[in-house]
Design an enzyme around this catalytic site. Structure first.
Site: not given
Ligand code: UDP
Length: 326
Positions: A12, A31, A36, A140, A169
């Site tokens: 980002i 950084d 990064g 987190y 997201n």
């Molecule tokens: N997810 C998944 N498989 C993957 C990565 C993520 O099913 O390989 C799911 C995860 O459980 C969440 C959504 O996709 O419900 C988005 O996850 P991501 O890690 O992209 O972002 P976050 O929500 O953790 O910020």
């Protein structure tokens, strides 16, 4: 304006640096390059160093004649934070304290802080407004909420004004194709799905027994260029004297993991292999933003709200950079 961007070489951060350059600002990126990429910093200055080093941060603030700070440097993996909470409290809270103290000592008064939807925890209403109770379900989210809670006290003591942006997201890639997402290892859904499309690998879906229409988690995906735009608007508002504030950043529409995979199949034109795995610890079932506050107060309107378009920009990057920035 001379803007310190902590974590400006990250996914980002690098898009924000590009947006700053396009607006004629001078980014000074701090950084440690733990995640990064130096190649992702398209201009300004890159200082490789640790935000936890008070002497370094103080020197940058003064020698760099910093006028404002965009603070992105953080660890941001929900699962890792559950396994290793200490890392999150040290890097996300302890290092932010170093930054805030250096800002206070140098009289730098404007801060845009990268926060997260994870501060809300398991929401009781949807879409989530900023007034929704905060109750993080993982370290987190707790670490980001702790910083949000520190900021008003620095304002009171030192006049430091802030805008906290609670991202939902982040997804997609620079529409010009110069920048993209390159995490090692990659944990995020969209890049994982697109890598699977490129390599024929299987994507694991983390849980299909959630209380959602298709059983998979629902998230609000926001294009990284729209996030960058919000940071620019926040910076300009602070410099113009707007009071401190906290805003959600999302599109107000949620998509399930299955829907993301289906859309990725449309974009890539191929079938993606999936397998259902267990839930990932700390994942709420549904996270969807109300971004009405930032639209009303800062005039932010997303340019890329469409999921197909978001995934198409990510796919463009992924196809042209199968090995990321290497
Ligand atoms: N997810 C998944 N498989 C993957 C990565 C993520 O099913 O390989 C799911 C995860 O459980 C969440 C959504 O996709 O419900 C988005 O996850 P991501 O890690 O992209 O972002 P976050 O929500 O953790 O910020």
């Amino acid at each position: 304006m001379r803007v310190l961007v902590t974590g400006g070489a990250g996914y980002i951060g690098s898009h924000i640096v590009k947006a700053l350059l396009q607006k004629g600002h001078y980014p000074i990126v701090l950084d440690n390059l733990s995640k990064g990429h130096a190649e992702a910093v398209l201009g300004g200055e890159l200082i490789r160093g640790d935000l936890g080093d008070p002497g370094l941060v103080q020197r940058i603030m003064e020698a760099g004649e910093v006028e404002a700070v965009i603070h992105m440097a953080a660890d941001s993996l929900v699962g890792e934070s559950v396994e290793n909470p200490g890392k999150y409290f040290r890097n996300n809270v302890g290092n932010t304290l170093v930054l805030l103290n250096a800002m206070a000592a140098s009289g730098v008064k404007n801060l845009v802080f990268s926060s997260t939807a994870a501060v809300y925890g398991e929401p009781c209403t949807s879409p989530i407004e900023e007034t929704h109770p905060t109750c993080p379900t993982n370290p987190y989210g707790t670490s980001k909420l702790m910083v949000e809670m520190m900021l008003p006290w620095y304002e009171r003591a030192f006049g430091l004004r802030f805008i906290s942006l609670r991202y939902f997201n982040a997804a997609g890639a620079d529409p010009d194709g110069e920048l993209g997402e390159d995490h090692r290892p990659e944990t995020h859904l969209i890049p994982n799905v697109l890598q699977a499309a490129l390599t024929g690998r299987t994507v694991e879906i983390y849980g299909a027994d959630y209380p959602t229409p298709d059983g998979t988690c629902i998230r609000d995906y926001i294009h990284v260029a729209d996030l960058s735009l919000a940071h620019l608007l926040a910076l300009e508002a602070l410099v113009a004297g707007q009071p401190s504030a906290t805003y959600n950043l999302g599109n107000g529409r949620g998509f399930s993991v299955h829907e993301v995979i289906r859309t990725a199949e449309e974009v890539t034109g191929g079938k993606i292999q999936v397998r259902i795995g267990p839930r990932r610890p700390g994942d709420p079932a549904v996270l969807v933003a109300s971004a009405e506050k930032i639209s009303a107060e800062l005039g932010w309107h997303p340019l890329y709200p469409d999921l197909h378009r978001i995934i198409a920009t990510a796919w463009h990057w992924q196809k042209n950079h199968p090995d990321g920035y290497l």
